[in-house]
Design a protein around this motif. Structure first.
Motif, PDB file in Angstrom:
ATOM      1  N   VAL A   7      21.949   4.884  13.400  1.00 53.72           N
ATOM      2  CA  VAL A   7      22.154   5.656  12.176  1.00 53.72           C
ATOM      3  C   VAL A   7      23.163   4.930  11.292  1.00 53.72           C
ATOM      4  N   ASP A   8      22.686   4.480  10.131  1.00 48.99           N
ATOM      5  CA  ASP A   8      23.551   3.805   9.169  1.00 48.99           C
ATOM      6  C   ASP A   8      22.901   3.925   7.801  1.00 48.99           C
ATOM      7  N   ASP A   9      23.707   4.043   6.756  1.00 52.12           N
ATOM      8  CA  ASP A   9      23.149   4.166   5.417  1.00 52.12           C
ATOM      9  C   ASP A   9      23.017   2.816   4.703  1.00 52.12           C
ATOM     10  N   ASP A  10      23.237   1.737   5.421  1.00 54.12           N
ATOM     11  CA  ASP A  10      23.103   0.391   4.879  1.00 54.12           C
ATOM     12  C   ASP A  10      21.836  -0.237   5.458  1.00 54.12           C
ATOM     13  N   GLU A  11      20.855  -0.478   4.593  1.00 56.79           N
ATOM     14  CA  GLU A  11      19.563  -0.999   5.045  1.00 56.79           C
ATOM     15  C   GLU A  11      19.692  -2.357   5.730  1.00 56.79           C
ATOM     16  N   ASP A  12      20.591  -3.219   5.225  1.00 59.44           N
ATOM     17  CA  ASP A  12      20.779  -4.538   5.847  1.00 59.44           C
ATOM     18  C   ASP A  12      21.263  -4.406   7.290  1.00 59.44           C
ATOM     19  N   VAL A  13      22.170  -3.468   7.523  1.00 63.35           N
ATOM     20  CA  VAL A  13      22.680  -3.237   8.880  1.00 63.35           C
ATOM     21  C   VAL A  13      21.552  -2.724   9.774  1.00 63.35           C
ATOM     22  N   LEU A  14      20.793  -1.757   9.278  1.00 64.53           N
ATOM     23  CA  LEU A  14      19.693  -1.205  10.078  1.00 64.53           C
ATOM     24  C   LEU A  14      18.712  -2.295  10.489  1.00 64.53           C
ATOM     25  N   ILE A  15      18.328  -3.136   9.538  1.00 67.57           N
ATOM     26  CA  ILE A  15      17.370  -4.211   9.833  1.00 67.57           C
ATOM     27  C   ILE A  15      17.967  -5.206  10.826  1.00 67.57           C
ATOM     28  N   GLY A  16      19.213  -5.619  10.597  1.00 71.17           N
ATOM     29  CA  GLY A  16      19.850  -6.578  11.488  1.00 71.17           C
ATOM     30  C   GLY A  16      20.014  -6.062  12.906  1.00 71.17           C
ATOM     31  N   LEU A  17      20.480  -4.822  13.032  1.00 74.36           N
ATOM     32  CA  LEU A  17      20.659  -4.253  14.370  1.00 74.36           C
ATOM     33  C   LEU A  17      19.326  -3.981  15.050  1.00 74.36           C
ATOM     34  N   GLU A  18      18.356  -3.525  14.285  1.00 67.94           N
ATOM     35  CA  GLU A  18      17.026  -3.281  14.848  1.00 67.94           C
ATOM     36  C   GLU A  18      16.462  -4.569  15.447  1.00 67.94           C
ATOM     37  N   ARG A  19      16.512  -5.649  14.700  1.00 66.12           N
ATOM     38  CA  ARG A  19      15.997  -6.944  15.191  1.00 66.12           C
ATOM     39  C   ARG A  19      16.782  -7.426  16.409  1.00 66.12           C
ATOM     40  N   THR A  20      18.098  -7.354  16.318  1.00 63.98           N
ATOM     41  CA  THR A  20      18.953  -7.828  17.408  1.00 63.98           C
ATOM     42  C   THR A  20      18.681  -7.066  18.692  1.00 63.98           C
ATOM     43  N   LEU A  21      18.619  -5.748  18.600  1.00 58.94           N
ATOM     44  CA  LEU A  21      18.460  -4.927  19.804  1.00 58.94           C
ATOM     45  C   LEU A  21      17.032  -4.964  20.334  1.00 58.94           C
ATOM     46  N   GLU A  43      12.659  14.131  18.357  1.00 59.97           N
ATOM     47  CA  GLU A  43      11.432  13.459  18.775  1.00 59.97           C
ATOM     48  C   GLU A  43      11.509  12.872  20.182  1.00 59.97           C
ATOM     49  N   GLY A  44      12.370  13.366  20.971  1.00 58.36           N
ATOM     50  CA  GLY A  44      12.423  12.885  22.343  1.00 58.36           C
ATOM     51  C   GLY A  44      13.789  12.350  22.695  1.00 58.36           C
ATOM     52  N   PRO A  45      14.022  12.091  23.942  1.00 57.57           N
ATOM     53  CA  PRO A  45      15.360  11.672  24.365  1.00 57.57           C
ATOM     54  C   PRO A  45      15.665  10.226  23.977  1.00 57.57           C
ATOM     55  N   PHE A  46      16.919  10.015  23.603  1.00 60.39           N
ATOM     56  CA  PHE A  46      17.438   8.674  23.369  1.00 60.39           C
ATOM     57  C   PHE A  46      18.474   8.394  24.446  1.00 60.39           C
ATOM     58  N   ASP A  47      18.578   7.124  24.814  1.00 65.03           N
ATOM     59  CA  ASP A  47      19.568   6.716  25.803  1.00 65.03           C
ATOM     60  C   ASP A  47      20.918   6.415  25.157  1.00 65.03           C
ATOM     61  N   LEU A  48      20.887   6.048  23.869  1.00 68.60           N
ATOM     62  CA  LEU A  48      22.125   5.702  23.170  1.00 68.60           C
ATOM     63  C   LEU A  48      22.008   6.084  21.699  1.00 68.60           C
ATOM     64  N   LEU A  49      23.100   6.642  21.172  1.00 70.14           N
ATOM     65  CA  LEU A  49      23.226   6.929  19.743  1.00 70.14           C
ATOM     66  C   LEU A  49      24.211   5.921  19.178  1.00 70.14           C
ATOM     67  N   LEU A  50      23.763   5.099  18.247  1.00 76.19           N
ATOM     68  CA  LEU A  50      24.585   4.062  17.628  1.00 76.19           C
ATOM     69  C   LEU A  50      24.801   4.500  16.183  1.00 76.19           C
ATOM     70  N   ALA A  75      24.339   8.182  25.546  1.00 74.63           N
ATOM     71  CA  ALA A  75      25.645   7.552  25.341  1.00 74.63           C
ATOM     72  C   ALA A  75      25.876   7.465  23.835  1.00 74.63           C
ATOM     73  N   LEU A  76      27.130   7.376  23.424  1.00 74.20           N
ATOM     74  CA  LEU A  76      27.483   7.310  22.011  1.00 74.20           C
ATOM     75  C   LEU A  76      28.346   6.084  21.757  1.00 74.20           C
ATOM     76  N   LEU A  77      27.944   5.301  20.767  1.00 76.82           N
ATOM     77  CA  LEU A  77      28.730   4.135  20.358  1.00 76.82           C
ATOM     78  C   LEU A  77      28.880   4.196  18.844  1.00 76.82           C
ATOM     79  N   LEU A  78      30.134   4.214  18.380  1.00 77.15           N
ATOM     80  CA  LEU A  78      30.416   4.267  16.954  1.00 77.15           C
ATOM     81  C   LEU A  78      30.617   2.869  16.397  1.00 77.15           C
ATOM     82  N   MET A  79      30.175   2.686  15.152  1.00 82.35           N
ATOM     83  CA  MET A  79      30.347   1.413  14.471  1.00 82.35           C
ATOM     84  C   MET A  79      31.284   1.606  13.283  1.00 82.35           C
TER      85      MET A  79
END
Length: 115
Positions: A7-21, A43-50, A75-79
């Motif tokens: 979850v981030d409101d910066d599209e560049d971050v979303l794209i970068g993290l999506e690709r990396t992960l 929509e179903g269980p998540f293992d981590l909320l970033l 799990a929860l990880l804040l950025m």
């Protein structure tokens, strides 16, 4: 496969993290707004909320609490946006990570999900 909600409101971050992960073998779902994050959390269980510590449409502590109710086992990880110590929010855990440091985020995600 482990599922991550980013979850981030910066599209560049979303794209970068999506690709990396995804390159690291995770299944990612991205949300750029509060409404989208809340809808996706059903929509179903998540293992981590970033989650970004600062979001334009809702302050993150409120979103964190709501998502924790919807995803109690995740799990929860804040950025944060700064390198170094996080000074603006005193409630940020030491485990908060700079969202622009993709390799560090990946390492922290792997550590969180290894347990």
């Amino acid at each position: 496969m482990k599922r991550i909600l980013i979850v981030d409101d910066d599209e560049d971050v979303l794209i970068g993290l999506e690709r990396t992960l995804e390159d690291a073998g995770f299944v990612t779902t991205t949300a750029w707004s509060r409404e989208e994050a809340l809808r996706l959390s059903d929509e179903g269980p998540f293992d981590l909320l970033l989650i970004d510590e600062r979001l334009c449409d809702l302050n993150s502590p409120v979103l964190e609490r709501v998502l924790r109710v919807a995803q109690p086992k995740a799990a929860l990880l804040l950025m944060h946006t700064r390198k170094g110590p996080t000074g603006e929010r005193s409630d940020l855990p030491d485990a908060a990570v700079c969202k622009w440091e993709y390799d560090e985020v990946k390492a922290r995600v792997c550590s969180c999900l290894a347990a």
